[in-house]
Design an enzyme around this catalytic site. Sequence first.
Site, PDB file in Angstrom:
ATOM      1  N   LYS A 109       0.958  -1.153   0.061  1.00  0.00           N
ATOM      2  CA  LYS A 109       0.188  -0.008  -0.005  1.00  0.00           C
ATOM      3  C   LYS A 109       1.070   1.187  -0.090  1.00  0.00           C
ATOM      4  O   LYS A 109       1.665   1.606   1.087  1.00  0.00           O
ATOM      5  CB  LYS A 109      -0.869   0.087   1.207  1.00  0.00           C
ATOM      6  CG  LYS A 109      -1.546   1.492   1.550  1.00  0.00           C
ATOM      7  CD  LYS A 109      -2.553   1.317   2.538  1.00  0.00           C
ATOM      8  CE  LYS A 109      -2.772   2.931   2.804  1.00  0.00           C
ATOM      9  NZ  LYS A 109      -3.758   3.185   4.208  1.00  0.00           N
ATOM     10  N   GLY A 168      -8.528   8.630   9.408  1.00  0.00           N
ATOM     11  CA  GLY A 168      -9.021   8.885  10.871  1.00  0.00           C
ATOM     12  C   GLY A 168     -10.023   9.724  11.064  1.00  0.00           C
ATOM     13  O   GLY A 168     -10.486   9.762  12.211  1.00  0.00           O
ATOM     14  N   ALA A 170      -9.536   5.093   3.674  1.00  0.00           N
ATOM     15  CA  ALA A 170      -9.555   6.012   4.811  1.00  0.00           C
ATOM     16  C   ALA A 170     -10.623   7.138   4.777  1.00  0.00           C
ATOM     17  O   ALA A 170     -11.315   7.290   3.723  1.00  0.00           O
ATOM     18  CB  ALA A 170      -8.459   6.954   4.522  1.00  0.00           C
ATOM     19  N   GLY A 171     -11.145   7.236   6.011  1.00  0.00           N
ATOM     20  CA  GLY A 171     -12.313   8.323   6.022  1.00  0.00           C
ATOM     21  C   GLY A 171     -13.641   7.718   6.481  1.00  0.00           C
ATOM     22  O   GLY A 171     -14.738   8.517   6.919  1.00  0.00           O
ATOM     23  N   THR A 198      -9.138   2.970  11.646  1.00  0.00           N
ATOM     24  CA  THR A 198      -9.590   3.654  12.727  1.00  0.00           C
ATOM     25  C   THR A 198     -11.056   3.393  13.071  1.00  0.00           C
ATOM     26  O   THR A 198     -11.448   3.410  14.176  1.00  0.00           O
ATOM     27  CB  THR A 198      -9.461   5.223  12.638  1.00  0.00           C
ATOM     28  OG1 THR A 198      -7.878   5.541  12.485  1.00  0.00           O
ATOM     29  CG2 THR A 198      -9.861   5.876  13.934  1.00  0.00           C
TER      30      THR A 198
END
Lengths: 75, 257
Positions: B99, B160, B186-187, B209
């Site tokens: 990644k 996050g 992400a997000g 997260t």
Amino acid sequence: MVEVNTVFFMKIHINGEQKEIAHGLNIAGLLDELQIRPGRVVVELNRTIISREVQESTSLKDGDVLEIVHFVGGG
Amino acid sequence: MQDVFNLGEKVYQSRLIVGTGKYKNFEETKKAIEVSGAEIVTVAVRRVNITDPNKENLLDYLSPKKYTILPNTAGCYTAEDAVRTCRLAREAGVGKMVKLEVIGDDRTLYPDVPATLEAAKILVKEGFIVLPYITDDPITAQRLQDIGCAAVMPLAAPIGSGLGIRNPYNIRIILEQASVPVIVDAGVGTASDAAIAMELGCHGVLMNTAIAGARDPILMAEAMRLGIEAGRKAYLAGRIGKKLYATASSPLEGVLA
């Protein structure tokens, strides 16, 4: 025959910290001394990756910069 | 027909990719990942603590035989550092899929796009299977696909942040152009965010997260698994169009006079 400049210890950098290690130690010996399992880490010496097969035949010298890394939790 | 997820050189059942950071301990990491059903897990490359090296290792809990280990380049701010990190990761013997993330600044953690392109070129040439984390920009996605990346991974929102998909229209454009899998990375904040990504037609979602930071990470891992599955099935089923006015569900004939 006695070498005039015999050095018993040498200074190297391991993961950003300066360490004194025995003269002539190889990478496999160093990992053993640090109690690091060689199977779970990757070693880089002066920006060159040292694969496990040649860690025993790679001797360290004064001023070497060593990075020993492994996988940790991350996203 | 069985719905499988082709990524890199393998075929997966799960479309959820999970991170391994921020958990309380390795036991919780292992449990949450099991419950999530994920088959691909991301890890970071970091220095061994040489003063206390005998700490347990993450891979003692997540066997590379069971999971595809996906090393990331988190914390890299230059193409050079990212490439170096990938080479170190490959030497660990868990495969050649990485990644790629080259971070532009530590407040937004937005990717540095030019540096990401530069690193991707080198890594593809060296035989890596490159999954780049990028902004939700269709042009960047196109460029990375042209370079030879095995997927593109646009962010839904900052890493996050838990804000969910901020620009579903860009994700749709990226999907329309893509010849490689599109993975939202992400997000994501909660299960409905994951479902929305899948309903848009994304091939997978990568998160960390949202699970690890939940009050009950194990339960959230299950919710995410279900969210991904629900969204994927809804996408395959083909949703109804949106209309401004009502359309009755019950027949209009035979209503009592």
